[in-house]
Design a protein around this motif. Sequence first.
Motif, short mmCIF file in Angstrom:
data_model
loop_
_atom_site.label_atom_id
_atom_site.label_comp_id
_atom_site.label_asym_id
_atom_site.label_seq_id
_atom_site.Cartn_x
_atom_site.Cartn_y
_atom_site.Cartn_z
N GLU A 608 0.66 -15.42 -25.05
CA GLU A 608 0.47 -15.40 -23.58
C GLU A 608 1.67 -14.78 -22.87
O GLU A 608 1.54 -13.99 -21.94
CB GLU A 608 0.28 -16.84 -23.10
N LYS A 609 2.88 -15.18 -23.34
CA LYS A 609 4.11 -14.71 -22.69
C LYS A 609 4.24 -13.18 -22.84
O LYS A 609 4.55 -12.47 -21.87
CB LYS A 609 5.32 -15.41 -23.35
N ASP A 610 3.98 -12.68 -24.04
CA ASP A 610 4.06 -11.22 -24.26
C ASP A 610 3.10 -10.51 -23.31
O ASP A 610 3.45 -9.51 -22.67
CB ASP A 610 3.67 -10.85 -25.70
N ARG A 611 1.89 -11.04 -23.26
CA ARG A 611 0.87 -10.39 -22.43
C ARG A 611 1.29 -10.41 -20.96
O ARG A 611 1.15 -9.41 -20.26
CB ARG A 611 -0.49 -11.09 -22.60
N SER A 612 1.84 -11.53 -20.55
CA SER A 612 2.18 -11.58 -19.12
C SER A 612 3.37 -10.66 -18.82
O SER A 612 3.41 -10.00 -17.79
CB SER A 612 2.37 -13.02 -18.69
N GLU A 613 4.32 -10.55 -19.76
CA GLU A 613 5.43 -9.60 -19.55
C GLU A 613 4.90 -8.18 -19.44
O GLU A 613 5.31 -7.40 -18.58
CB GLU A 613 6.44 -9.68 -20.70
N LEU A 614 3.97 -7.85 -20.33
CA LEU A 614 3.44 -6.47 -20.30
C LEU A 614 2.62 -6.23 -19.04
O LEU A 614 2.70 -5.15 -18.44
CB LEU A 614 2.59 -6.21 -21.55
N ASN A 615 1.87 -7.24 -18.63
CA ASN A 615 1.07 -7.05 -17.42
C ASN A 615 1.94 -6.84 -16.19
O ASN A 615 1.58 -6.11 -15.27
CB ASN A 615 0.06 -8.18 -17.24
N GLU A 616 3.13 -7.47 -16.20
CA GLU A 616 4.06 -7.22 -15.08
C GLU A 616 4.54 -5.78 -15.07
O GLU A 616 4.63 -5.13 -14.03
CB GLU A 616 5.26 -8.16 -15.19
N ILE A 617 4.85 -5.28 -16.27
CA ILE A 617 5.30 -3.87 -16.34
C ILE A 617 4.14 -2.94 -15.97
O ILE A 617 4.32 -1.93 -15.31
CB ILE A 617 5.86 -3.52 -17.75
N ASN A 618 2.93 -3.33 -16.41
CA ASN A 618 1.76 -2.51 -16.05
C ASN A 618 1.65 -2.34 -14.54
O ASN A 618 1.29 -1.26 -14.05
CB ASN A 618 0.46 -3.17 -16.51
N GLU A 619 1.95 -3.41 -13.84
CA GLU A 619 1.83 -3.34 -12.39
C GLU A 619 2.83 -2.32 -11.82
O GLU A 619 2.49 -1.52 -10.95
CB GLU A 619 2.10 -4.72 -11.80
N ILE A 620 4.03 -2.37 -12.37
CA ILE A 620 5.04 -1.39 -11.93
C ILE A 620 4.56 0.01 -12.29
O ILE A 620 4.67 0.95 -11.51
CB ILE A 620 6.41 -1.70 -12.57
N PHE A 621 4.02 0.12 -13.50
CA PHE A 621 3.49 1.43 -13.93
C PHE A 621 2.48 1.95 -12.91
O PHE A 621 2.58 3.08 -12.43
CB PHE A 621 2.84 1.29 -15.31
N HIS A 622 1.51 1.12 -12.57
CA HIS A 622 0.46 1.59 -11.67
C HIS A 622 0.99 1.88 -10.27
O HIS A 622 0.54 2.82 -9.61
CB HIS A 622 -0.69 0.57 -11.59
N ASN A 623 1.96 1.11 -9.83
CA ASN A 623 2.45 1.31 -8.47
C ASN A 623 3.41 2.48 -8.33
O ASN A 623 3.50 3.09 -7.27
CB ASN A 623 3.16 0.05 -7.96
N TYR A 624 4.18 2.74 -9.39
CA TYR A 624 5.28 3.71 -9.21
C TYR A 624 5.31 4.88 -10.19
O TYR A 624 5.97 5.87 -9.92
CB TYR A 624 6.64 2.99 -9.33
N HIS A 625 4.69 4.73 -11.35
CA HIS A 625 4.98 5.69 -12.41
C HIS A 625 4.70 7.14 -12.00
O HIS A 625 5.55 8.02 -12.16
CB HIS A 625 4.18 5.34 -13.68
N GLN A 626 3.53 7.38 -11.48
CA GLN A 626 3.18 8.78 -11.18
C GLN A 626 4.15 9.40 -10.18
O GLN A 626 4.72 10.46 -10.41
CB GLN A 626 1.74 8.88 -10.67
N LYS A 627 4.32 8.71 -9.07
CA LYS A 627 5.12 9.30 -7.99
C LYS A 627 6.62 9.36 -8.34
O LYS A 627 7.31 10.32 -8.01
CB LYS A 627 4.89 8.47 -6.72
N VAL A 628 7.10 8.32 -9.00
CA VAL A 628 8.55 8.21 -9.19
C VAL A 628 8.99 8.83 -10.53
O VAL A 628 9.99 9.55 -10.58
CB VAL A 628 8.99 6.72 -9.13
N ILE A 629 8.24 8.54 -11.58
CA ILE A 629 8.70 8.98 -12.91
C ILE A 629 8.03 10.29 -13.33
O ILE A 629 8.70 11.25 -13.69
CB ILE A 629 8.50 7.86 -13.95
N ALA A 630 6.69 10.32 -13.26
CA ALA A 630 6.00 11.53 -13.74
C ALA A 630 6.32 12.73 -12.87
O ALA A 630 6.51 13.84 -13.36
CB ALA A 630 4.50 11.27 -13.79
N GLU A 631 6.39 12.50 -11.56
CA GLU A 631 6.56 13.65 -10.65
C GLU A 631 7.91 13.66 -9.94
O GLU A 631 8.18 14.55 -9.14
CB GLU A 631 5.43 13.64 -9.61
#
Length: 725
Positions: A608-631
Amino acid sequence: MPITFDQEQKLFHLQTNNFSYYFIINEIGMLQHVYFGSPLEEIHLETLLNLGMDWSKTYFSSTEQKEKIYEGNLYTTHSLFEVPTFGYADKRISPIIMETSIDHKCDFRYVSHRIYQGKPSLKGQPHFKDSKNEASSLEVTLRDLTKNVTLILTYSIFENSGVLLRNTTLINNTNQSIFLKKVSSVTLDLPKKELILTHFPGGWSFERMVRQDELSEGIKRIVSNSGRSSHEHNPFFFLSEKTSDENQGDVYAFSHVYSGSFEAEFEVNQWGQTRVNLGINEEEFSFELKPNDIFDFPEGLLAYSSRGFGHLSRQLHDIIRDHLIKIPSMELKEKIILNSWEGCYLDFNTEKILSYIDQAKLIGTELFVLDDGWFINRNDDSNGLGDWIIDEAKIDLKKIINHCHDLNMKFGIWFEPEMINPRSNLYGEHPEYSVGNLNIDRALSRHQFPLDMTNPQVVDTIFAKMTAILDHYDIDYVKWDHNRSIDCAYSSYLKERNGEFYHRMVLGYYRLAELLTKRYPHILFQGCASGGGRFDLGSLFYFPEIWTSDETDPIQRLFIQYGTSYMYPLISVGAHVSKNAITSYATKGMIALFGTYGFEFDPNTLNEKDRSELNEINEIFHNYHQKVIAEGDFYRLSSPFTSNHFAIASISKDKSLGLVLFVNLLKEPREYRFLKIEGLDQNKRYYNSFDKQIYSGDYYHKIGLNFTRWFNEFEAILVILKEVK
Ligand code: DGJ
């Protein structure tokens, strides 16, 4: 037009916002290099080109039969040249060598030139594109002094870039064969010595380490001779002043758009000059050009910044994103992937994969990739390559794809198109399709041979086998692997033209990649070669992302991804969270976030803990990855190669958002220390998720975040920065 020609001085000037590049046509028609550096309007050729050694200006005139002296500023032994000669008075390493029955010299002299809007493309070879006609190009035609051999040299620039692209075409207009022995895509003479060479050596699982050596008199030669750009060395290099660093100072970069064996040479001579050549490795290279044949060199890349390594890397990232890589759709590119490889290797069946997909869904997976092992006879790695027939007893592909789609997931699959196992049906039918002389013992590696990609029939056969799968299944992603280097070089197809073997292998790879990427423009291709053995500009032209390394240990990855970032944009850097136990899933996620992001483990093993840690990072991924990291724009803040801290930042182009990753290496006591952040707008104010305060961009840059505390081994901090209006 940022390219001009001064008729009187016979002076070319290529100018962008980042550099000036000057050269002249000298009195005997050679192209003499004048200047490459910060934008410069004023040039005084008399003083600039005066090397003060008149003995080097004398020559014996064949027409007048007497000693004469060149009037201008040609010093035959050590002027700076655009196309250095071979076999004349300049004894530095030559960039182009050809053998003919006439002579073995190379001495190209000016014939004509034209300046135009746009940039040439290269047929059958990867190249930077100019779809919006933004580039300016200078094409200079030259002819060899003693033979009717034409050289067409094209320089292309983009106004806002620090990058200069160089195309070279050689045409045999004689009535006999000539043999190209050496072709350099880049050559540059710099009037400088004691430069620092930054290069990126490594090996399997430790690709692109950062090394810096001071160049001194003599020749430093860095090569790959394994038929691919290689794990051992990457074909990109920087030269800089001793005082240059991330944020200031002169830095030059060199690379070529090529995936095969290469050589880079750096020569410092007695006159305090440095020559750079970069091109196809001349070892085992002898390319025959019959009368009227044309040879296109791989495209060369030169770049310059007066503002340090960081600025130059950002210039490179921009041009690669804007003009080299093709992304089928950003929506697909920004999906979270789970790849099966490190979870189960070749050991799976339909049920196991279905369970992976179900569990993968719980951690936000949006694209499932079935790696190696889905085709007949592939329960270990000694079998099956070359056949590409689904092992229906092992895997029900339709069912798996449908299950993905039911869960709103895309599906991807693995191929290793350029390889064959001797234990395969294809080898039984066509042993001559494999590389090497069939009558002598050949070295195997991972139980496989490279396929003879010089043979068009081989390329067509593999293309047909792959389309048989890709045409009939709903596949959105292909991982294209290449798991051994090339040796025992011999093609049964090329026969007496085996001197062309290595280069034609690369051209065959490009042909297959082109056929497939054209036929399936919607598919996202990921390049791979036992991890990062073919991470180069040539592969990136076809595959917008590349698996960076088989090493997924997050701490090792810090070093690998840091080195890779000097040239390649984060959007292309394949990075997955793996099972490796060294850090938490949160830390692993933060590190993978600064690449493509994704997973590579058995998702059934997560708690459960692993999943919840990853889901938190997923949220950051969805909110920021494209605009901040990819582009966005990338900044290296602290190097793990020279300090105990790894720190990087990515800032969105509009400077409204930023992500900063800090990882401590060895445990470190409390110390009064601050993390300064580059790249923000000095006049904007930003909230940060670390101390939850608001500071100006100027403050983050000059003072930074207060990191005065104990740091544990591998402790990682991810800081989100948001503009506050
Ligand atoms: C080497 C790659 O780097 C791995 O990720 C995996 O795809 C294996 N090959 C499969 O054989």
